[in-house]
Design an enzyme around this catalytic site. Structure first.
Site, mmCIF file in Angstrom:
data_model
loop_
_atom_site.group_PDB
_atom_site.id
_atom_site.type_symbol
_atom_site.label_atom_id
_atom_site.label_comp_id
_atom_site.label_asym_id
_atom_site.label_seq_id
_atom_site.Cartn_x
_atom_site.Cartn_y
_atom_site.Cartn_z
ATOM 1 N N SER A 1 13.453 22.431 -15.723
ATOM 2 C CA SER A 1 12.318 22.891 -16.191
ATOM 3 C C SER A 1 12.439 24.368 -16.559
ATOM 4 O O SER A 1 14.123 25.009 -16.418
ATOM 5 C CB SER A 1 11.465 23.114 -14.735
ATOM 6 O OG SER A 1 10.622 24.627 -15.061
ATOM 7 N N HIS B 1 0.723 -1.183 -0.397
ATOM 8 C CA HIS B 1 0.021 0.355 -0.163
ATOM 9 C C HIS B 1 1.051 0.973 -0.054
ATOM 10 O O HIS B 1 0.756 1.695 0.488
ATOM 11 C CB HIS B 1 -0.991 0.192 1.163
ATOM 12 C CG HIS B 1 -1.680 -1.663 1.509
ATOM 13 N ND1 HIS B 1 -2.850 -1.433 0.706
ATOM 14 C CD2 HIS B 1 -1.148 -1.842 2.086
ATOM 15 C CE1 HIS B 1 -3.142 -2.164 1.337
ATOM 16 N NE2 HIS B 1 -2.045 -3.457 1.746
#
Ligand code: ARG
Length: 463
Positions: free
Chosen positions: A276, A155
């Protein structure tokens, strides 16, 4: 005039030429088409369906065309529809009327099935060898990280400590299945359809087995109607590709998470990251993201081919021309992705310290603490409860199970003794999981040995 133009009184509309031609994508079958035609022509000569001299003329004409194409000298035309008719037309222009004998006892329906099978076989081998490279890389890394302890998750919550070697070899197993699936798929691609004609075979005494042998096929198709309308092998192959991409996408997802500031388990190499345009600090795992994203194209291709084939009556229908772009795109995508992923994982550095640090947080040794009590005689359910309470206590005190004193342990159960600390050290937790399939260094050694033997055997077979 079109090669099939005899029965027509009018030209096809320009838009139709453009609409139904497949040359802009099936040109890549030129080699298979020519090799298939050479074998067919030789067999026609051998069976005296055409003369030996005619067969020789056709074969040398085709060989020249192959060279011309490879030298970039050939321009294909849309009005000749597809690669099959383009090459036949060029052959006739080159050697004259004798070229018109090549198509004896053959249809484009069995011809296209042959070409696509030959092409797919070749690409299965190429993808398999790229996967083998990836497997070798993974074994190398797994070997290097036999002692690297990291948290294992369920999980995406910390669960139990494992070794990085174990985690990497989990992917090795997935790609091993992919290789085996491809090899199995290849058995069904490896069947020679020429001689099926348009649908009902032919009256000429073709030697199908000779052609199959000549072209490296291990069998001939058994039913002419099926052979020209079967695209199961493409569906199967793209299914294999989809599973490969699914595996890559899971691995990429993990690398993306691991490269985050929150995890810092890996540092992706600059060569496989991008920046970026606005944020100067950024280093993004774009390559991994793009592989994850490209998985969608391959799944899309699988749905395309399944839908094209759905409800088609026997035998060939033009719908089936739509198989190729889905097939080619899947091949190109898988080849690029497996190759670049291998380079990327090779250049990734793993942060052992961070992994260890994170494995020692989040109570990954809680199961082992419970197992400790079980070994001292407590039933597992009761042990589970004791350790659960210990965990709440630790959370409140902001401590780990290894930070507690023996006195604190004894408040929860008098069974605890000094040896609890050894029993729940990360090293013990990992080393004791030493049954086959487990993460312990000793188990990983055996697993890596078995994996290397498997790889060596495949190398010997020479896929
Ligand atoms: N270009 C066609 C295809 O890819 C070749 C077979 C055409 N056969 C036909 N009868 N129109 O499917």
């Amino acid at each position: 005039m079109k090669l099939w133009g005899g029965r027509f009184e009018k030209q096809t509309a320009k838009e139709v030429d453009d609409f139904h031609s497949s040359i802009h994508f099936d040109y890549r079958l030129y080699k298979q088409d020519i090799l298939g035609s050479i074998a067919h022509a030789q067999m026609l000569g051998k069976q005296s369906i055409i003369s030996k001299e005619e067969a020789e003329k056709i074969v040398s004409g085709l060989e020249e065309i192959l060279q011309d194409i490879e030298k970039g000298k050939v321009k294909f035309s849309i009005s000749n529809e597809d690669i099959h008719m383009n090459i036949e037309k060029i052959l006739i222009q080159k050697i004259g009327d004798v070229g018109k004998k090549l198509h004896t006892g053959r249809s484009r329906n069995d011809q296209v099935a042959l070409d696509v099978r030959m092409y797919t076989k070749e690409k299965i081998d190429q993808i398999t060898s790229l996967l083998l490279n990836l497997e070798k890389t993974l074994v190398g890394l797994a070997q290097e990280h036999i002692l690297t302890i990291m948290p294992g998750y369920t999980h995406l919550q910390k669960a139990q400590p494992i070794t990085l070697s174990h985690h990497l070899m989990a992917y090795f197993e997935m790609f091993r299945r992919d290789i085996e699936r491809l090899r199995d798929c290849k058995k069904r691609v490896d069947s020679m359809p020429l001689g099926s004609g348009a649908l009902a075979a032919t009256t000429y005494p073709l030697d199908r087995n000779w052609v199959a042998k000549e072209l490296g096929f291990s069998s001939i198709t058994r039913n002419s109607l099926d052979a020209v309308s079967d695209r199961d092998f493409i569906i199967e192959f793209i299914s294999c590709c989809s599973i490969i991409m699914m595996h890559l996408s899971r691995f990429c997802e993990e690398l993306i998470i691991w490269a985050s500031h929150e995890f810092q388990f890996v540092e992706m190499d600059d060569a496989y990251s991008t920046g970026s345009s606005i944020m100067p600090q950024k280093k993004n795992p774009d390559v991994a993201e793009l592989i994850r994203g490209k998985t969608g194209r391959v799944y899309g291709n699988l749905i395309t081919i399944l839908t094209v084939m759905k409800s088609l009556p026997l035998a060939y229908n033009k719908d089936m021309q739509e198989d190729k772009e889905a097939l080619f795109d899947s091949i190109d995508t898988v080849i690029k992705c497996v190759d670049i992923f291998t380079q990327m994982i090779k250049s990734t550095s793993f942060n052992k310290e961070k992994m260890y640090e994170q494995a020692s947080k989040g109570f990954t040794n809680a199961t082992d603490a419970a197992d400790y009590l079980v070994k001292k005689g407590l039933p597992f359910r009761s042990a589970h409860e004791v350790v659960g309470k210990l965990v709440i206590y630790c959370i409140k005190e902001d401590k780990s199970l290894l930070d507690l004193s023996l006195d604190e342990y004894r408040k929860f159960s008098p069974i605890f003794e000094e040896d609890i600390f050894h029993a729940i050290s990360l090293e013990t937790c990992v080393n004791n999981r030493n049954i086959p399939g487990g993460p312990a260094p000793s188990s990983m050694k055996t697993a890596i040995e078995e994996a290397s033997n498997w790889l060596d055997k495949l190398d010997e077979i020479k896929i």
